[in-house]
Design a protein around this motif. Structure first.
Motif, PDB file in Angstrom:
ATOM      1  N   GLU A   1       0.842  -1.306  -0.148  1.00 21.09           N
ATOM      2  CA  GLU A   1      -0.057   0.046   0.058  1.00 21.09           C
ATOM      3  C   GLU A   1       0.746   1.205  -0.101  1.00 21.09           C
ATOM      4  O   GLU A   1       2.057   1.362   0.729  1.00 21.09           O
ATOM      5  CB  GLU A   1      -0.844  -0.003   1.186  1.00 21.09           C
ATOM      6  N   ILE A   2       0.756   2.348  -0.833  1.00 24.81           N
ATOM      7  CA  ILE A   2       1.268   3.319  -0.843  1.00 24.81           C
ATOM      8  C   ILE A   2       0.379   4.603  -0.433  1.00 24.81           C
ATOM      9  O   ILE A   2      -0.703   4.824  -0.705  1.00 24.81           O
ATOM     10  CB  ILE A   2       1.804   3.724  -2.133  1.00 24.81           C
ATOM     11  N   TYR A   3       1.208   5.379   0.700  1.00 26.30           N
ATOM     12  CA  TYR A   3       0.363   6.535   0.927  1.00 26.30           C
ATOM     13  C   TYR A   3       1.414   7.874   0.543  1.00 26.30           C
ATOM     14  O   TYR A   3       2.473   7.857   0.543  1.00 26.30           O
ATOM     15  CB  TYR A   3       0.403   6.734   2.635  1.00 26.30           C
ATOM     16  N   TYR A   4       0.503   8.860  -0.266  1.00 27.54           N
ATOM     17  CA  TYR A   4       1.126   9.957  -0.601  1.00 27.54           C
ATOM     18  C   TYR A   4       0.513  11.167  -0.051  1.00 27.54           C
ATOM     19  O   TYR A   4      -0.603  11.486  -0.296  1.00 27.54           O
ATOM     20  CB  TYR A   4       1.112  10.090  -2.158  1.00 27.54           C
ATOM     21  N   VAL A   5       1.457  12.015   0.439  1.00 25.11           N
ATOM     22  CA  VAL A   5       1.024  13.107   1.260  1.00 25.11           C
ATOM     23  C   VAL A   5       0.810  14.411   0.212  1.00 25.11           C
ATOM     24  O   VAL A   5       1.898  14.700  -0.426  1.00 25.11           O
ATOM     25  CB  VAL A   5       1.730  13.630   2.631  1.00 25.11           C
ATOM     26  N   LEU A   6      -0.575  14.950   0.148  1.00 24.39           N
ATOM     27  CA  LEU A   6      -0.875  15.863  -0.710  1.00 24.39           C
ATOM     28  C   LEU A   6      -0.747  17.358  -0.075  1.00 24.39           C
ATOM     29  O   LEU A   6      -0.144  18.281  -0.596  1.00 24.39           O
ATOM     30  CB  LEU A   6      -2.268  15.878  -1.225  1.00 24.39           C
ATOM     31  N   SER A   7      -1.332  17.426   0.962  1.00 25.28           N
ATOM     32  CA  SER A   7      -1.308  18.675   2.067  1.00 25.28           C
ATOM     33  C   SER A   7      -1.199  18.418   3.610  1.00 25.28           C
ATOM     34  O   SER A   7      -1.772  17.607   3.828  1.00 25.28           O
ATOM     35  CB  SER A   7      -2.541  19.459   1.290  1.00 25.28           C
ATOM     36  N   GLY A   8      -0.719  19.308   4.039  1.00 26.90           N
ATOM     37  CA  GLY A   8      -0.906  19.200   5.503  1.00 26.90           C
ATOM     38  C   GLY A   8       0.228  18.454   6.391  1.00 26.90           C
ATOM     39  O   GLY A   8       1.062  18.061   5.322  1.00 26.90           O
ATOM     40  N   THR A   9       0.279  18.410   7.432  1.00 26.98           N
ATOM     41  CA  THR A   9       1.463  17.524   8.190  1.00 26.98           C
ATOM     42  C   THR A   9       0.843  16.636   9.172  1.00 26.98           C
ATOM     43  O   THR A   9      -0.262  16.878   9.496  1.00 26.98           O
ATOM     44  CB  THR A   9       2.407  18.590   8.811  1.00 26.98           C
ATOM     45  N   GLY A  10       1.514  15.713   9.439  1.00 30.39           N
ATOM     46  CA  GLY A  10       1.054  14.608  10.445  1.00 30.39           C
ATOM     47  C   GLY A  10       2.177  13.660  11.052  1.00 30.39           C
ATOM     48  O   GLY A  10       3.422  13.841  10.774  1.00 30.39           O
ATOM     49  N   LYS A  11       1.614  12.652  11.458  1.00 27.89           N
ATOM     50  CA  LYS A  11       2.510  11.832  12.169  1.00 27.89           C
ATOM     51  C   LYS A  11       2.149  10.219  11.724  1.00 27.89           C
ATOM     52  O   LYS A  11       0.864  10.000  11.736  1.00 27.89           O
ATOM     53  CB  LYS A  11       2.368  11.864  13.711  1.00 27.89           C
ATOM     54  N   MET A  12       2.934   9.646  11.250  1.00 25.47           N
ATOM     55  CA  MET A  12       2.764   8.000  10.706  1.00 25.47           C
ATOM     56  C   MET A  12       3.472   7.328  11.918  1.00 25.47           C
ATOM     57  O   MET A  12       4.679   7.487  12.138  1.00 25.47           O
ATOM     58  CB  MET A  12       3.268   8.076   9.313  1.00 25.47           C
ATOM     59  N   LYS A  13       2.740   6.093  12.339  1.00 24.47           N
ATOM     60  CA  LYS A  13       3.339   5.189  13.185  1.00 24.47           C
ATOM     61  C   LYS A  13       3.487   3.949  12.384  1.00 24.47           C
ATOM     62  O   LYS A  13       2.689   3.559  11.652  1.00 24.47           O
ATOM     63  CB  LYS A  13       2.403   4.801  14.337  1.00 24.47           C
ATOM     64  N   MET A  14       4.815   3.457  12.180  1.00 25.09           N
ATOM     65  CA  MET A  14       5.026   2.179  11.418  1.00 25.09           C
ATOM     66  C   MET A  14       5.999   1.328  12.245  1.00 25.09           C
ATOM     67  O   MET A  14       7.038   1.740  12.648  1.00 25.09           O
ATOM     68  CB  MET A  14       5.749   2.626  10.133  1.00 25.09           C
ATOM     69  N   ASN A  15       5.253   0.347  12.444  1.00 23.94           N
ATOM     70  CA  ASN A  15       5.953  -0.926  13.242  1.00 23.94           C
ATOM     71  C   ASN A  15       6.518  -0.480  14.569  1.00 23.94           C
ATOM     72  O   ASN A  15       7.592  -0.677  14.868  1.00 23.94           O
ATOM     73  CB  ASN A  15       7.135  -1.459  12.428  1.00 23.94           C
TER      74      ASN A  15
END
Length: 145
Positions: free
Chosen positions: A92-106
């Protein structure tokens, strides 16, 4: 033999219709070869997926397209919402278009911003949320089974 003006009129109209019909057909677009959709036609308010909660706007492009093996989605995560932490079963691919955030991965958390692309592989776990008081818009692409 005298030809009436009406004959010429009918002949002209027939010729015009034949040319017009041919022109009209050559300008017709074959929509069975593509589908055009716009945000406004597919937008749907939803809670955050994978038990993320909060308000999001989901855009499921081409969801009704027959035999399409790829899911192509856009999601706007409103402030306070998220895509819940979950186990990934396919690439699965996530691509950020706008805004900022946090991703938790493993178990590790990192910041994401516009232009970031994240590939999540089968067997990994992840979730994502916007920074406080911010919306985060992402594209999501994955293979459908």
């Amino acid at each position: 033999m005298k030809i009436s003006p009406r004959f010429y009129s009918v002949l002209f109209c027939t010729a015009f219709l034949c040319v017009f019909q041919h022109t009209a057909k050559s300008q017709t677009i074959d929509t069975s070869k593509y589908i055009l959709q716009n945000d406004v036609n597919v937008a749907k308010e939803e809670s955050g997926t994978h038990n993320g909660g909060g308000k999001t706007i989901g855009y499921n492009f081409f969801g009704d397209a027959k035999n399409l093996k790829t899911a192509f989605r856009k999601r706007t995560l409103k402030a306070g919402s998220s895509i819940g932490y979950h186990l990934q079963k396919e690439d699965e691919i996530y691509y950020v278009l706008s805004g900022t955030g946090k991703m938790k991965m493993n178990g590790e958390t990192f910041s994401v911003k516009p232009g970031d692309a994240i590939l999540t592989r089968p067997g990994s776990s992840h979730g994502i949320e916007p920074d406080p008081n911010t919306d985060l818009t992402i594209l999501i692409v994955y293979g459908k089974k």
